[in-house]
Motif scaffolding. Structure first.
Motif, mmCIF file in Angstrom:
data_model
loop_
_atom_site.group_PDB
_atom_site.id
_atom_site.type_symbol
_atom_site.label_atom_id
_atom_site.label_comp_id
_atom_site.label_asym_id
_atom_site.label_seq_id
_atom_site.Cartn_x
_atom_site.Cartn_y
_atom_site.Cartn_z
ATOM 1 N N LEU A 40 32.720 -27.879 31.491
ATOM 2 C CA LEU A 40 31.441 -27.260 31.858
ATOM 3 C C LEU A 40 31.583 -25.738 31.870
ATOM 4 O O LEU A 40 32.376 -25.188 32.631
ATOM 5 C CB LEU A 40 30.966 -27.778 33.220
ATOM 6 N N THR A 41 30.828 -25.086 31.061
ATOM 7 C CA THR A 41 30.852 -23.634 30.774
ATOM 8 C C THR A 41 32.116 -23.191 30.060
ATOM 9 O O THR A 41 32.370 -21.997 29.974
ATOM 10 C CB THR A 41 30.653 -22.730 32.013
ATOM 11 N N ILE A 46 26.911 -22.957 24.662
ATOM 12 C CA ILE A 46 26.296 -23.410 25.912
ATOM 13 C C ILE A 46 25.659 -24.785 25.711
ATOM 14 O O ILE A 46 25.711 -25.648 26.583
ATOM 15 C CB ILE A 46 25.221 -22.434 26.410
ATOM 16 N N MET A 50 26.456 -28.274 27.929
ATOM 17 C CA MET A 50 25.504 -29.205 28.530
ATOM 18 C C MET A 50 25.731 -30.617 28.001
ATOM 19 O O MET A 50 25.639 -31.589 28.751
ATOM 20 C CB MET A 50 24.078 -28.760 28.260
ATOM 21 N N ASN A 54 26.762 -33.764 30.308
ATOM 22 C CA ASN A 54 25.971 -34.989 30.369
ATOM 23 C C ASN A 54 26.793 -36.232 30.049
ATOM 24 O O ASN A 54 26.595 -37.280 30.656
ATOM 25 C CB ASN A 54 24.765 -34.888 29.430
ATOM 26 N N LEU A 57 28.650 -37.030 33.155
ATOM 27 C CA LEU A 57 27.800 -37.656 34.181
ATOM 28 C C LEU A 57 27.491 -39.106 33.828
ATOM 29 O O LEU A 57 27.441 -39.968 34.707
ATOM 30 C CB LEU A 57 26.510 -36.860 34.360
ATOM 31 N N LEU B 57 24.007 -28.410 35.511
ATOM 32 C CA LEU B 57 23.344 -28.523 34.203
ATOM 33 C C LEU B 57 21.943 -27.907 34.236
ATOM 34 O O LEU B 57 21.516 -27.275 33.267
ATOM 35 C CB LEU B 57 23.275 -29.984 33.767
ATOM 36 N N LEU B 60 22.550 -24.213 33.925
ATOM 37 C CA LEU B 60 22.918 -23.867 32.548
ATOM 38 C C LEU B 60 21.684 -23.828 31.652
ATOM 39 O O LEU B 60 21.558 -22.953 30.794
ATOM 40 C CB LEU B 60 23.881 -24.910 31.974
ATOM 41 N N GLY B 61 20.790 -24.772 31.853
ATOM 42 C CA GLY B 61 19.556 -24.787 31.063
ATOM 43 C C GLY B 61 18.719 -23.545 31.329
ATOM 44 O O GLY B 61 18.168 -22.932 30.403
ATOM 45 N N ARG B 64 20.376 -20.603 29.577
ATOM 46 C CA ARG B 64 20.128 -20.615 28.125
ATOM 47 C C ARG B 64 18.765 -20.017 27.794
ATOM 48 O O ARG B 64 18.637 -19.203 26.888
ATOM 49 C CB ARG B 64 20.125 -22.052 27.595
#
Lengths: 264, 264
Positions: A40-41, A46, A50, A54, A57, B57, B60-61, B64
């Motif tokens: 993540l990151t 970017i 994500m 996901n 998760l 997340l 992050l969105g 972006r």
């Protein structure tokens, strides 16, 4: 779940082995979710951060469902958190592939291609499990892992059929995971018992379908399948892990173990 | 976006300052997403792993969308990835609160309560931005941060009004973030210009609403607001960061910078 009979374990399933089988499936997903969380990151884009988040998760969700089911069957009152955070290293039943440290992005896409292809075969077979709870978990998960498999496959093709540098790194990624692939198909005691009882599936029965998908992607990516590795991992399903696993569990379990009980 | 006039910047907005303003908002979200990613599979419960992962997340969105908008206005052809991965530390405009290293879970919930309360005030105000693109980002984000704020608030109450141990640790978490809270309300040059032009909002105008929400949660949690800290952070919006930021950027940017260009 309104019909209580559907959550009963088929009476011919040996409970201890079946719990162990479920823990193997759950631990694969849990430990790989941990490794993916490290991206993540940190991915090259970017958008990819994500995507990997996901996927992680999704796998955590699968792990939760499987751990909860294992805890129910065990009958010892352990819930998903007890099973995730309070087992010792020797009690974890995941394969070595998912516990290996994070490498470069090509390595991660090679690992994800193999693991998601394996999970896709696995959950397809488990749709027929006589344990209705597991069949329901599989029905939800198969859509998720189909996406993971396609996502990894697209990257393998993009990198393999990209520049000379990306091709070489992707080829190196495939070589790096090769020693950990055979273990996915090892038939351990718990999976043999679960398959015989009709609740599970033999890992060895998933090998050909998994490899066929990976081979097709590798060919499309103008890559080649690595040579047979001279060493291969074994024993994860029996609780024998690599050095990386201890560090991973220390990170994963530290917070929960520092605050025993649910009040903190 | 079919009406091109709606994506134009209001003509009275000073472009350089407005880009800098947007980068401040974006960097807050991006850097905190990085810190939250470190929680994936490390929270006290698997359910909480998933919750923190989802908050990360969401952020992050938001980052972006904001980075993309900043890149458009800059007109220099930098996209979201260039802005996230190719700026140096002095060019990052996030506040110190979000770059601080991960502490214990109480510390994280204290930080999230403050940051999400601030973001909720922020995005509420930005619904009226004369930049239609930013107003649309705010309209989507406000639903997300309302959830983040509630989530953190519930934990602060649960821990504050829990056991003696959890109460003390939650109180310590509030004290640990206290020196970083005032900076959220500092009016830097870019935000003053953006507010004057009607595209942005003065940070100082968000202070009272943010603090009122935090105070209400803290009271419900039987906790007390910490004493005024003797030192407070400043300068993040001018690119002056704490020691932790260099390490964070090294981790975040390493992969992208190791493979310049989009082909790998």
């Amino acid at each position: 779940m309104s019909d209580p009979t559907t959550t009963e374990v088929p009476s011919n399933a040996p409970t201890g082995d079946y719990t162990a089988y479920l823990l193997g499936l759950a631990d694969d997903a849990l430990i790989y979710a941990h490794r993916l969380g490290e991206w993540l990151t940190r991915a090259p884009q970017i958008e990819e951060d994500m995507a990997l988040g996901n996927v992680g998760l999704d796998l955590l969700g699968q792990a939760r469902s499987l751990l909860t089911r294992a805890g129910e069957l065990e009958g010892a009152g352990r819930d998903e958190d007890d099973l995730a955070y309070l087992r010792d290293e020797r009690e974890f039943r995941n394969v070595h592939l998912v516990e290996q440290p994070r490498g470069d992005f090509g390595h991660e896409m090679a690992r994800m291609l193999w693991f998601a292809s394996y999970q896709h075969e696995l959950y397809s077979a488990l749709l027929d499990s006589t344990d209705q709870v597991l069949a329901a978990v599989a029905a939800k998960a198969i859509k998720e892992v189909a996406y993971h498999r396609d996502h990894a496959g697209q990257w393998v093709v993009r990198l393999g059929d990209g520049t000379e540098v990306s091709h070489d790194r992707m080829q190196a990624g495939l070589a790096a995971v090769a020693p950990y692939v055979a273990e996915l198909g090892d038939d351990d005691r718990a999976s043999v018992a679960a398959a015989e009882a009709g609740v599970g599936i033999l890992p060895s029965a998933l090998v050909e379908g998994t490899a066929a998908h990976v081979r097709a992607v590798v060919a499309q990516a103008t890559l080649s399948m690595p040579d047979e590795p001279r060493w291969r991992s074994r024993g994860g399903r029996e609780g024998v892990h690599s050095e990386a696993m201890g560090y991973l569990l220390a990170e994963m379990q530290h917070i929960h173990r520092s605050h025993p009980g649910a009040t903190w």
